[in-house]
Design a protein around this motif. Structure first.
Motif, short mmCIF file in Angstrom:
data_model
loop_
_atom_site.label_atom_id
_atom_site.label_comp_id
_atom_site.label_asym_id
_atom_site.label_seq_id
_atom_site.Cartn_x
_atom_site.Cartn_y
_atom_site.Cartn_z
N TYR A 163 -16.65 -14.91 -6.61
CA TYR A 163 -16.55 -14.22 -5.33
C TYR A 163 -15.65 -12.99 -5.40
O TYR A 163 -15.72 -12.11 -4.54
CB TYR A 163 -16.04 -15.17 -4.24
CG TYR A 163 -14.61 -15.62 -4.44
CD1 TYR A 163 -13.56 -14.98 -3.79
CD2 TYR A 163 -14.31 -16.68 -5.30
CE1 TYR A 163 -12.25 -15.38 -3.99
CE2 TYR A 163 -13.01 -17.08 -5.48
CZ TYR A 163 -11.99 -16.44 -4.84
OH TYR A 163 -10.69 -16.83 -5.03
N SER A 172 -19.40 -11.27 -1.60
CA SER A 172 -20.71 -10.91 -1.02
C SER A 172 -20.92 -9.39 -0.97
O SER A 172 -21.44 -8.86 0.00
CB SER A 172 -20.85 -11.51 0.38
OG SER A 172 -20.73 -12.90 0.36
N THR A 173 -20.54 -8.70 -2.03
CA THR A 173 -20.62 -7.24 -2.07
C THR A 173 -21.36 -6.80 -3.33
O THR A 173 -21.15 -7.35 -4.41
CB THR A 173 -19.21 -6.62 -2.05
OG1 THR A 173 -18.52 -7.06 -0.89
CG2 THR A 173 -19.28 -5.11 -2.05
N THR A 184 -24.05 -8.59 -7.52
CA THR A 184 -23.49 -8.90 -6.21
C THR A 184 -22.54 -10.08 -6.35
O THR A 184 -22.92 -11.12 -6.92
CB THR A 184 -24.59 -9.24 -5.19
OG1 THR A 184 -25.48 -8.12 -5.07
CG2 THR A 184 -24.00 -9.55 -3.83
N LYS A 197 -20.36 -13.39 -5.40
CA LYS A 197 -20.76 -14.58 -4.67
C LYS A 197 -20.08 -14.63 -3.30
O LYS A 197 -19.09 -13.94 -3.06
CB LYS A 197 -20.41 -15.83 -5.48
CG LYS A 197 -21.22 -15.96 -6.76
CD LYS A 197 -20.83 -17.18 -7.56
CE LYS A 197 -21.64 -17.30 -8.84
NZ LYS A 197 -21.24 -18.45 -9.66
N ALA A 198 -20.64 -15.46 -2.45
CA ALA A 198 -20.07 -15.63 -1.11
C ALA A 198 -18.70 -16.31 -1.23
O ALA A 198 -18.45 -17.07 -2.17
CB ALA A 198 -21.00 -16.47 -0.24
#
Length: 516
Positions: free
Chosen positions: A132, A183-184, A203, A205-206
């Motif tokens: 993340y 989340s980017t 991307t 992770k959340a």
């Protein structure tokens, strides 16, 4: 007649004079001809051609669709070009023309040919390379040494960080970049000096949801996990430090939903270890939504009486999950021995399980029930049985798994044994490889499946090795391969199940995907 002859002579002179004057008018330049090279290195194209007398400059164009469109146009004062920052792994057509001082006399286009840029040495980050808030940047050493990494936000190309690479990074061929947002979407650029060597999108992770209990800062206290579990709220995610060992030295009765996992740390891939000299239980009367072990190494101290769960109480559990984990040296992994325990989903995915004794991976007593059982993408070896249940279930799925030295070779043990109990929606087995049975005083003969007469057993794309000896109750439609386990796999005795036999027809579609 004399007058006519004079007129003809004068006319001829005028014609000859005019023709001589036309022949000395400036002509179009010759087309350039390739000379030297048309090559690609990384995402750079190098081209050269013969000098053209009278050329004041040259025009060079590159295309990827035979000049229906043009990717790049350059004006040059020399007969060579080095074109950088092109796309990787792309075929380009190249053409050039000579430019005269009078542009009406420019040459026509000359096709120099086509050339393909090389693949980026930067590897696209996989799911295991991303957390993340960080990414592991990996590359293949080729050509000039890489020197730095740049990371930008994909949304606006804002620079996030520039990371210089050390000699150690170059040997390891990876660098972990941290401090990212969850989340980017980002873009990685890899450089050798000022030269771009590759780029890739990824991307993050959340972020974790719910309560996070981070134990990574506490080291040298093996009892900290057991001490912490009774104190934290239901729904917590417990982060363990990679490479650290956590002891379960007395029974821990669980009464809450939990995720227990190795904390993300891309610099350290060693799983956190939970060492069992006792086991987990469920607290009597508890209701738990979900219990998950993720990226954990579960290790017992003996085969005689050790379990991950040895439950003796009544409980209601939504899910029990083992994901991305390893388990070994237990009498059984999960045993529901007494009490009335109802579990809706039991899930094993992407795990390696070995050295399990006579209570199997999952053992369901007569007063308990698990509705749905799923074992997928996993390697199971040196186990005496996989599933044994004294109650029926709703459904069983076993898919994309590798089995070896399983079950115990006594002609009595099964991979899946429901005795006469029904599995209402059937037992499904697909894309699996079954090797030899576990040696039992020289016996390796095994059985596959047993369930109530009304249970539908569906099976497809399954293979067994030539030394798999059956005592009956086979999975339907299973194919016996012509070679034994030692020829199919790299080193099955030590847990290396990489497909070593290129002639095996299921090498790309069967068994645990990590070995294909």
């Amino acid at each position: 007649m004399k007058k006519i002859s004079v007129i003809l002579a004068i006319t001829s002179c005028i014609y000859i004079s005019c023709k001589k004057k036309d022949d000395t008018a400036p002509s179009r330049l010759f087309r350039p001809v390739i000379a030297g090279e048309l090559t690609a290195d990384s995402n750079t194209v190098v081209a050269s051609w013969q000098k053209i007398a009278g050329a004041a400059a040259y025009a060079l164009e590159l295309s990827r669709d035979t000049f229906r469109t043009t990717d790049l146009s350059l004006s040059l004062d020399t007969n060579a070009a080095v074109v950088k920052k092109l796309l990787f792994n792309q075929l380009y057509q190249v053409r050039v023309k000579a430019i005269a001082a009078d542009t009406l006399l420019n040459s026509k286009w000359s096709d120099l040919g086509a050339v393909k840029t090389l693949s980026s040495i930067l590897k696209v980050p996989g799911i295991d390379d991303i957390t993340y808030n960080s990414v592991r940047v990996r590359w293949t050493t080729k050509g000039a040494a890489v020197t730095s990494i740049k990371i930008v936000k994909a949304a606006d190309n804002a620079l996030v960080s520039t990371v210089a690479l050390t000699a150690g990074d170059l040997v390891n061929e990876f660098k972990v970049a941290e401090g990212l947002e969850a989340s980017t979407r980002y873009i990685i650029f890899l450089y050798s000096g000022n030269e771009e060597r590759g780029y890739a999108d990824f991307t993050t992770k959340a972020p974790f949801s719910g309560t996070i209990v981070d134990l990574t800062a506490i080291t040298g206290r093996p009892g900290v996990l057991a001490d912490t579990l009774p104190l934290i709220p239901s729904g917590s995610t417990v982060l363990l430090k990679r490479g650290e060992t956590y002891n379960i030295s007395s029974t821990v009765s669980l009464n809450k939903s939990l995720v227990i996992m190795s904390a993300p740390d891309l610099s350290n891939t060693t799983q956190a270890k939970i060492f069992f000299t006792s086991n987990f239980n469920f607290e009597a009367g508890t209701v738990i939504d979900s219990l998950e072990f993720n990226d954990i190494y579960l290790l017992g101290d003996n085969y005689g009486g050790r379990y991950v769960f040895n439950n003796s109480n009544s409980a209601t559990v939504g899910k029990i999950k083992f994901v991305n984990s390893r388990a070994e040296i237990f009498r059984g992994m999960v045993r529901l021995q007494s009490g009335t325990t109802n579990v809706n989903d039991f899930i094993i995915d992407n795990c390696i399980i070995d050295s399990i004794g006579n209570y199997f991976i999952l053992n369901i007593g007569a007063s308990s029930r698990i509705n749905h059982i799923s074992i997928t993408n996993s390697t199971i070896y040196k186990v005496e049985g996989v599933i044994a249940s004294a109650q029926g279930s709703a459904a069983v799925l076993i898919s994309d798994c590798t089995f070896s030295e399983a079950p115990l070779g006594n002609s009595k043990n099964y991979y899946v044994d429901y005795n006469a109990n029904e599995v209402a929606n059937g037992i499904t087995v697909s894309n699996c490889i079954f090797g030899i049975g576990k040696d039992s005083k020289g016996a390796i003969t095994v059985k596959d499946v047993r369930a109530g007469a009304g249970t539908v057993i569906g099976a497809s794309n399954n293979y067994r090795t030539s030394d798999h000896l059956s005592a009956g109750n086979d999975f339907p439609n299973i194919t016996t391969y012509t070679r034994p386990a030692l020829q199919l796999w790299q080193a099955p005795g030590i847990g290396d199940f990489k497909i070593a036999d290129n002639a095996y027809p299921g090498r790309n579609s069967t068994g645990d995907p990590r070995w294909r």
